[in-house]
Design an enzyme around this catalytic site. Sequence first.
Site, PDB file in Angstrom:
ATOM      1  N   GLU A 184      -6.662  -5.070   3.763  1.00 35.27           N
ATOM      2  CA  GLU A 184      -6.681  -6.191   2.808  1.00 35.27           C
ATOM      3  C   GLU A 184      -7.981  -6.218   2.019  1.00 35.27           C
ATOM      4  O   GLU A 184      -8.603  -7.255   1.832  1.00 35.27           O
ATOM      5  CB  GLU A 184      -6.401  -7.506   3.524  1.00 35.27           C
ATOM      6  CG  GLU A 184      -5.036  -7.445   4.197  1.00 35.27           C
ATOM      7  CD  GLU A 184      -4.479  -8.794   4.543  1.00 35.27           C
ATOM      8  OE1 GLU A 184      -4.861  -9.788   3.887  1.00 35.27           O
ATOM      9  OE2 GLU A 184      -3.645  -8.849   5.457  1.00 35.27           O
ATOM     10  N   THR A 194       0.818  -1.203   0.000  1.00 36.80           N
ATOM     11  CA  THR A 194       0.000   0.000   0.000  1.00 36.80           C
ATOM     12  C   THR A 194       0.859   1.263   0.000  1.00 36.80           C
ATOM     13  O   THR A 194       1.907   1.312   0.635  1.00 36.80           O
ATOM     14  CB  THR A 194      -0.918   0.001   1.229  1.00 36.80           C
ATOM     15  OG1 THR A 194      -1.700  -1.189   1.215  1.00 36.80           O
ATOM     16  CG2 THR A 194      -1.831   1.214   1.244  1.00 36.80           C
ATOM     17  N   PRO A 217       0.495   5.930  -0.420  1.00 37.96           N
ATOM     18  CA  PRO A 217      -0.461   7.033  -0.232  1.00 37.96           C
ATOM     19  C   PRO A 217      -1.535   7.105  -1.318  1.00 37.96           C
ATOM     20  O   PRO A 217      -2.679   7.465  -1.042  1.00 37.96           O
ATOM     21  CB  PRO A 217       0.440   8.278  -0.253  1.00 37.96           C
ATOM     22  CG  PRO A 217       1.749   7.787   0.295  1.00 37.96           C
ATOM     23  CD  PRO A 217       1.900   6.394  -0.243  1.00 37.96           C
TER      24      PRO A 217
END
Length: 387
Positions: free
Chosen positions: A364, A125, A127
């Site tokens: 997730e 992940t 920003p």
Amino acid sequence: MIRDTARLNALLDDIRAFVRDRWHPIEDQVDRAGEIPQAVVDELRRKGYFGWSIPEAYGGLGLTSEELVLCAMELSQASVALRARVGTNTGIGSEALVADGTPAQKERWLPRMARGELTGCLALTEPDAGSEATNVQTRARREGDHYVLNGVKRFITNAPLADVFTVIARTDAGTTGSAGLTAFIVERGAGLRTGEPYRKMGQSGSPVSDVHFEDCRVPAANVIGEREGEGFRTVMKVLNKQRLHLAALCTGPAMRMLELAMAHTSRREQFGQAVASFQLVQGMIADCRTEIFAARSMIVEAARARDRGEDVVLAASMCKYFASEMCGRVADRCVQMFGGSGYIADFSPIERYYRDVRLFRLYEGTSQIHQLNIAKLALREHEARAR
């Protein structure tokens, strides 16, 4: 698939005893301190809890999908910090190596991860790349026999204490979407930098932070599978298994919260009788128990299907969506059954569990992303049957 029933039952008994006798008494301490005592981490290492899903050839227990979810449901009947400490090694932190690593890569890292000597995590992940995971902006530029990584990862569980990072970066600057992404194993000493742990709503004791790559040099031999451009396929293999694992980890806390609520309402009296005898309270108990049963049944069946080699992409998404939402509903009902005591941390652990499990519906894959994914896959199946 359960390979050895007696062996699995012994492991499940050990997990139950550890959670009940060692973990529950220190949950408040972990919550206040924001960290797990080193003696407890060492005990988890000795018990082999860091290597549940790592193959036996590399020092792990090599649990099947069914065995893993059953163990996860027992381990997670505790504050989330416990399963988070070992969970990345038994899930997203090691699974890319297990699925696609070369024999040399597996031999180099998996045995130490199985022993808990190394803590792994997945750095995907960013920003601007959360639900849209293919929008990865972290770059990896080839220079001779190394790659140079630059970028920022965000919301990375266990990043502040991790030793090895599975990192997804874009190796082809001219690509967009899932193309041109490559998976790397990056060791902490390679030059990456982790930020200070975030201040969070819940899950104290499970550190999460940014990861910064600033001209971080990584050997080309650390490309997982030594195949450039295969990173998205690798991470989807990781997530499909992890969604089943996480669904189980959502179900354990629901079981624990319901047990606490039933014990409380059985003891507490109002109007001359136990609160548990009131029909409206019994309705909440019935709803909780039914939804927990439904989630457990879904997860075990999907795990068995995965062990049979079937495609479980749709099933895994449904399990994660249902179990995480179910856990939130159970948490809300259990606070209600505790009454004012459920809101006050001094009086019960329900307040902490309520905060801890809120994240399940976000990471997730948010519930909304899973709804879209489930609908897309269901419509695809429908169209295939119609042809």
